[in-house]
Design a protein around this motif. Structure first.
Motif, mmCIF file in Angstrom:
data_model
loop_
_atom_site.group_PDB
_atom_site.id
_atom_site.type_symbol
_atom_site.label_atom_id
_atom_site.label_comp_id
_atom_site.label_asym_id
_atom_site.label_seq_id
_atom_site.Cartn_x
_atom_site.Cartn_y
_atom_site.Cartn_z
ATOM 1 N N LYS A 26 0.538 11.384 7.607
ATOM 2 C CA LYS A 26 1.589 11.678 8.585
ATOM 3 C C LYS A 26 1.668 10.609 9.675
ATOM 4 C CE LYS A 26 2.408 15.418 6.365
ATOM 5 N NZ LYS A 26 3.561 15.484 5.457
ATOM 6 N N TYR A 27 0.667 9.746 9.767
ATOM 7 C CA TYR A 27 0.696 8.689 10.769
ATOM 8 C C TYR A 27 1.776 7.659 10.478
ATOM 9 C CZ TYR A 27 -3.673 10.520 12.616
ATOM 10 O OH TYR A 27 -4.620 11.325 13.200
ATOM 11 N N ASN A 28 2.389 7.750 9.300
ATOM 12 C CA ASN A 28 3.495 6.847 8.992
ATOM 13 C C ASN A 28 4.655 7.045 9.955
ATOM 14 O OD1 ASN A 28 2.449 5.461 6.734
ATOM 15 N ND2 ASN A 28 2.882 7.204 5.415
ATOM 16 N N LEU A 29 4.688 8.193 10.646
ATOM 17 C CA LEU A 29 5.787 8.500 11.563
ATOM 18 C C LEU A 29 5.550 7.958 12.968
ATOM 19 C CD1 LEU A 29 6.592 12.193 10.557
ATOM 20 C CD2 LEU A 29 7.909 10.144 10.033
ATOM 21 N N ILE A 30 4.377 7.370 13.200
ATOM 22 C CA ILE A 30 4.073 6.846 14.533
ATOM 23 C C ILE A 30 5.125 5.850 15.019
ATOM 24 C CG2 ILE A 30 2.457 5.356 15.819
ATOM 25 C CD1 ILE A 30 0.169 6.792 14.516
ATOM 26 N N PRO A 31 5.546 4.875 14.180
ATOM 27 C CA PRO A 31 6.573 3.943 14.656
ATOM 28 C C PRO A 31 7.858 4.644 15.094
ATOM 29 C CG PRO A 31 5.549 3.107 12.667
ATOM 30 C CD PRO A 31 5.057 4.512 12.841
ATOM 31 N N ALA A 32 8.281 5.680 14.350
ATOM 32 C CA ALA A 32 9.517 6.390 14.676
ATOM 33 C C ALA A 32 9.388 7.148 15.996
ATOM 34 C CB ALA A 32 9.877 7.360 13.547
ATOM 35 N N VAL A 33 8.228 7.768 16.231
ATOM 36 C CA VAL A 33 8.008 8.499 17.477
ATOM 37 C C VAL A 33 8.038 7.538 18.662
ATOM 38 C CG1 VAL A 33 6.355 9.882 18.781
ATOM 39 C CG2 VAL A 33 6.686 10.321 16.341
ATOM 40 N N ILE A 34 7.425 6.391 18.486
ATOM 41 C CA ILE A 34 7.428 5.388 19.550
ATOM 42 C C ILE A 34 8.850 4.926 19.840
ATOM 43 C CG2 ILE A 34 6.696 3.056 20.191
ATOM 44 C CD1 ILE A 34 4.143 3.507 18.631
ATOM 45 N N ILE A 35 9.635 4.739 18.781
ATOM 46 C CA ILE A 35 11.020 4.282 18.942
ATOM 47 C C ILE A 35 11.823 5.270 19.782
ATOM 48 C CG2 ILE A 35 13.206 3.865 17.734
ATOM 49 C CD1 ILE A 35 11.588 2.773 15.406
ATOM 50 N N ILE A 36 11.689 6.572 19.494
ATOM 51 C CA ILE A 36 12.432 7.588 20.235
ATOM 52 C C ILE A 36 11.991 7.622 21.696
ATOM 53 C CG2 ILE A 36 12.825 10.075 20.472
ATOM 54 C CD1 ILE A 36 12.775 10.288 17.457
ATOM 55 N N ARG B 194 3.541 0.098 6.354
ATOM 56 C CA ARG B 194 4.431 -0.308 5.261
ATOM 57 C C ARG B 194 3.609 -0.690 4.031
ATOM 58 N NH1 ARG B 194 7.189 -4.815 3.273
ATOM 59 N NH2 ARG B 194 9.347 -4.382 2.668
ATOM 60 N N GLY B 195 2.450 -1.285 4.277
ATOM 61 C CA GLY B 195 1.593 -1.679 3.177
ATOM 62 C C GLY B 195 0.790 -0.534 2.589
ATOM 63 N N ALA C 225 13.890 -0.203 10.371
ATOM 64 C CA ALA C 225 13.417 0.159 11.709
ATOM 65 C C ALA C 225 12.699 -1.017 12.365
ATOM 66 C CB ALA C 225 12.481 1.367 11.626
ATOM 67 N N MET C 226 11.884 -1.722 11.586
ATOM 68 C CA MET C 226 11.137 -2.867 12.119
ATOM 69 C C MET C 226 12.076 -3.999 12.537
ATOM 70 S SD MET C 226 8.031 -2.829 9.347
ATOM 71 C CE MET C 226 7.458 -4.467 9.775
ATOM 72 N N VAL D 63 3.848 -3.569 14.911
ATOM 73 C CA VAL D 63 2.546 -3.758 14.254
ATOM 74 C C VAL D 63 2.202 -2.545 13.390
ATOM 75 C CG1 VAL D 63 0.063 -3.979 14.646
ATOM 76 C CG2 VAL D 63 1.661 -5.311 16.029
ATOM 77 N N PHE D 64 2.419 -1.335 13.934
ATOM 78 C CA PHE D 64 2.168 -0.119 13.145
ATOM 79 C C PHE D 64 3.051 -0.104 11.903
ATOM 80 C CE2 PHE D 64 0.118 2.052 16.832
ATOM 81 C CZ PHE D 64 -0.976 2.567 16.155
#
Length: 242
Positions: free
Chosen positions: A47-57, A107-108, A207-208, A101-102
């Motif tokens: 679920k940590y894959n969503l960290i970038p999206a949360v930061i974006i919001i 992504r990998g 997103a990146m 960076v996240f």
């Protein structure tokens, strides 16, 4: 008025005005990423894959507020306001770099996460439980069947009982499809893992790219504030409209 000051103030006003647009865009991107992942959350174990999206919001909300502060500080030529504006832009810039960076890191990791989690979910398919609904939604939306390919269903308990694949494996408008292996021309034979991986990779890459674009804008804004600050040591601020 010095050309550098005029340019810097114009840049800051422009950045302030587009903060609202940028905030709206980032909010959309963050929401889109979360929605895309939530649609297939049963297949994404990390679920940590969503960290970038949360930061974006989070950044988007700040941008709406900072846009107002930056515009007022620039028009009133407030040293305190511009200093605050610089600090906020610096914080947002750091957050965007962190999100980028996240994004690169996770992504990998998408492929590895999908491989095991998808197999586990498919094995639980019985046509009625939540895992079954997730599998049917996945196969219907991505027009795929099985993890690697449609023959993977032969290892699932569902197949041994029904001797067929779910109807969600059938091609669109294939009304004669019964899910039997003797009708391969009516089935989507490509596996879901590759298609889901490509979709999630694409969403995260998008997103990146947006994050990188706005980070560059913040960098230009910080340089503009520094130019005004350095010039103000020799001259008082001059109104932009003078």
């Amino acid at each position: 008025m010095d050309c550098g000051i005029i340019t810097s103030k114009t840049v800051l006003l422009f950045i302030s005005l587009i903060f609202w647009v940028a905030g709206a865009a980032l909010a959309y991107v963050g929401s889109y990423v979360i929605k895309s992942y939530n649609n297939f959350e049963d297949f994404v174990a990390d679920k940590y894959n969503l960290i970038p999206a949360v930061i974006i919001i989070g950044v988007a909300v700040l941008m709406f507020i900072i846009g107002i502060v930056g515009c007022c500080a620039t028009l009133k030529e407030s040293k305190v306001g511009l200093t605050f504006f610089l600090l906020i832009i610096l914080i947002i810039f750091a957050a965007e770099v962190t999100a980028f960076v996240f994004g690169v890191i996770y992504r990998g990791r998408i492929k590895g996460d999908l491989e095991k989690s998808m197999s586990d979910v498919f094995q639980k398919y019985d046509g009625e439980n939540s895992e079954s609904h997730a599998v049917d939604y996945l196969q219907s939306q991505l027009e795929c069947c099985g993890v690697k390919n449609y023959t993977d269903w032969t290892t699932v308990p569902w197949f041994s009982k029904n001797n067929s694949v779910p109807h969600s494996c059938c091609k669109t408008n294939a009304t004669q499809c019964t899910g039997l292996f003797n009708q391969p021309e009516l089935l989507n034979t490509q596996g879901c893992e590759t298609k889901l991986e490509q979709m999630l990779q694409g969403v995260l890459s998008y997103a990146m790219l947006v994050i990188l674009g706005f980070a560059i804008i913040k960098l230009i804004g910080m340089i503009s504030i520094c130019v005004i600050a350095c010039r103000s040591k020799k001259n008082d601020y001059e109104p932009l409209y003078a």
